[in-house]
Design a protein around this motif. Structure first.
Motif, short mmCIF file in Angstrom:
data_model
loop_
_atom_site.label_atom_id
_atom_site.label_comp_id
_atom_site.label_asym_id
_atom_site.label_seq_id
_atom_site.Cartn_x
_atom_site.Cartn_y
_atom_site.Cartn_z
N UNK A 6 1.06 -1.56 0.23
CA UNK A 6 0.08 -0.14 -0.30
C UNK A 6 0.94 1.11 0.25
N UNK A 7 0.54 2.33 -1.25
CA UNK A 7 1.16 3.54 -1.22
C UNK A 7 1.15 4.13 0.07
N UNK A 8 0.89 3.57 0.50
CA UNK A 8 -0.18 5.25 1.81
C UNK A 8 1.27 4.24 3.41
N UNK A 9 1.08 3.11 3.09
CA UNK A 9 1.30 2.63 4.14
C UNK A 9 2.93 1.93 4.48
N UNK A 18 5.47 10.19 8.18
CA UNK A 18 4.44 11.32 9.35
C UNK A 18 3.40 10.91 8.22
N UNK A 19 3.50 11.14 6.76
CA UNK A 19 1.72 11.50 6.07
C UNK A 19 1.67 10.35 5.68
N UNK A 20 1.87 9.19 6.33
CA UNK A 20 1.50 7.83 6.75
C UNK A 20 0.46 7.72 7.46
N UNK A 21 0.92 8.32 8.95
CA UNK A 21 0.19 7.86 10.12
C UNK A 21 -1.05 7.92 10.32
N UNK A 22 -1.93 7.86 10.29
CA UNK A 22 -3.06 8.38 11.57
C UNK A 22 -2.86 8.50 11.86
N UNK A 23 -2.53 8.79 12.94
CA UNK A 23 -2.68 9.64 14.10
C UNK A 23 -2.34 11.07 13.75
N UNK A 24 -1.84 11.09 12.38
CA UNK A 24 -0.82 12.31 12.35
C UNK A 24 -1.77 13.00 11.57
#
Length: 155
Positions: A6-9, A18-24
């Motif tokens: 997955x490109x986002x994880x 940073x940009x892949x973190x749910x918390x952020x």
């Protein structure tokens, strides 16, 4: 090198981005939402935290500090200074419960109750700012509530 499914994880073992973190994503969205509310609440002379307390009291006036805290997920040590400032601003009153002196009852003043009508305009302004449909907003809210409940079970 293993490809990331997955490109986002990040792949397991990779340093998280940073940009892949749910918390952020939640944090930065919360900052943006608070910034918008700050702008909208300025005309009501309320902070976002005060607005949350007011919404709880507009739903049901005369609640204990602990009842308000439960609704807002705040402890009394955090809530008490906020409530004192709100009392000084003539938004609410704080009185000891006659049946139990340990409990403090929070009630709207006439001024606090009158703000309800101005505040009724805020939800539409927020939904418009999201550029989402009402159905999308409701769906996101439900997903976030589910996420919050799951996280609280594990906190």
């Amino acid at each position: 090198m293993e490809t990331n499914p997955s490109p986002s994880l990040p792949a397991l073992g990779q340093v998280p981005r940073l940009d892949a973190q749910l918390c952020f994503a939640l944090y930065s969205t919360s900052l943006a939402m608070n910034k918008l509310y700050r702008k909208l609440l300025r005309r009501l002379n309320l902070t976002y935290s005060q607005y949350l307390v007011m919404m709880v009291l507009w739903e049901k006036n005369e609640q204990t500090v602990s009842e308000v805290g439960e609704r807002l997920f705040l402890d009394s040590a955090t809530l008490t200074p906020l409530l004192k400032r709100m009392e000084q601003a003539d938004l609410l009153t704080r009185t000891r419960c006659p049946n139990d002196e340990r409990q403090v009852i929070i009630a709207l003043t006439a001024h606090g109750d009158a703000l309800r009508h101005e505040a009724a305009k805020l939800p539409e302004a927020i939904i418009n700012a999201t550029q989402c449909t009402l159905e999308q907003v409701v769906g996101m809210k439900e997903q976030l509530n589910t996420l919050r409940d799951s996280l609280m079970k594990n906190a």
